[in-house]
Design an enzyme around this catalytic site. Structure first.
Site, short mmCIF file in Angstrom:
data_model
loop_
_atom_site.label_atom_id
_atom_site.label_comp_id
_atom_site.label_asym_id
_atom_site.label_seq_id
_atom_site.Cartn_x
_atom_site.Cartn_y
_atom_site.Cartn_z
N TYR A 147 0.81 -1.23 0.00
CA TYR A 147 0.00 0.00 0.00
C TYR A 147 0.84 1.28 0.00
O TYR A 147 0.27 2.38 -0.08
CB TYR A 147 -0.95 -0.01 1.21
CG TYR A 147 -1.92 -1.17 1.18
CD1 TYR A 147 -2.96 -1.19 0.25
CD2 TYR A 147 -1.79 -2.26 2.04
CE1 TYR A 147 -3.84 -2.26 0.18
CE2 TYR A 147 -2.66 -3.33 1.98
CZ TYR A 147 -3.68 -3.33 1.06
OH TYR A 147 -4.55 -4.38 0.99
N HIS A 206 -8.98 1.49 -5.70
CA HIS A 206 -8.14 0.61 -4.89
C HIS A 206 -6.69 1.03 -5.11
O HIS A 206 -6.29 1.28 -6.26
CB HIS A 206 -8.30 -0.85 -5.30
CG HIS A 206 -9.71 -1.34 -5.14
ND1 HIS A 206 -10.23 -1.73 -3.94
CD2 HIS A 206 -10.71 -1.44 -6.04
CE1 HIS A 206 -11.49 -2.07 -4.11
NE2 HIS A 206 -11.82 -1.91 -5.37
C1 DHK Z 1 -7.47 -2.05 0.36
C2 DHK Z 1 -7.79 -3.06 1.24
O1 DHK Z 1 -7.88 -2.83 2.54
C3 DHK Z 1 -7.96 -4.47 0.79
O2 DHK Z 1 -8.91 -5.14 1.59
C4 DHK Z 1 -8.32 -4.56 -0.66
C5 DHK Z 1 -7.54 -2.24 -1.10
C6 DHK Z 1 -7.39 -3.68 -1.50
C7 DHK Z 1 -6.64 -1.27 -1.84
O3 DHK Z 1 -5.81 -1.69 -2.63
O4 DHK Z 1 -6.80 -0.06 -1.65
O5 DHK Z 1 -8.27 -5.89 -1.09
#
Ligand code: DHK
Length: 151
Positions: free
Chosen positions: A27, A104
């Site tokens: 992330y 996402h």
């Molecule tokens: C964020 C999340 O918390 C996951 O549960 C998803 C998503 C993906 C993201 O890529 O922002 O699967």
């Protein structure tokens, strides 16, 4: 003079409050505060306001979506962990009367199979994934454009 337009409602689902700390290899290192600042900066450039929220509660998110009808000019939603499970959030989004962009941060198409299904997509005008937090800026820009000149 044109009518003033309502804010873009930005909804962040569960665990997104931990951005920056949570699996940075997936992330990234930006925090949710950084995402909020990016959304506000982008919205300001586009001449719209932003109502930025995060919740781990499905019910709270559904409440926000239902209140957005007739007030917000669009919804940006990162449903996070509710993406593949929540028919209830999908049903709430189907009540909304404006454009919805699903965002996402990570590229779900090359992650776990169970992340590939999105109920939310059934209500979305567009979807952005795998661009990191820049996806939020793209979505704000497009929602502002749609609010000014519906497709
Ligand atoms: C964020 C999340 O918390 C996951 O549960 C998803 C998503 C993906 C993201 O890529 O922002 O699967």
């Amino acid at each position: 003079m044109s009518e003033p337009i309502g804010p873009i409602l930005v909804i962040n689902g569960p665990n997104l409050d931990m951005l920056g700390t949570r699996q940075p290899e997936i992330y990234g290192s930006d925090t949710l505060e950084d995402v909020e600042a990016l959304c506000r900066r982008t919205a300001e450039e586009q001449g719209v306001a932003v109502d930025f929220r995060q919740s781990d509660s499905e019910a709270e998110i559904m409440g926000w979506i239902k209140k957005a009808r007739g007030t917000a000019c669009g919804i940006l939603i990162n449903p996070a962990g509710f993406t593949s499970t929540s028919i209830a959030i999908l049903d709430a989004l189907l009540i909304f009367d404006g454009p919805i962009i699903e965002v996402h941060i990570s590229p779900l198409f090359r992650r776990d199979e169970f992340r590939h299904l999105s109920y939310v997509s059934k209500a979305a005008t567009a979807k952005i994934e795998g661009f990191g937090i820049a996806g939020y800026a793209f979505a704000i820009t497009r929602l502002a454009e749609l609010a000014r000149r519906p497709a």
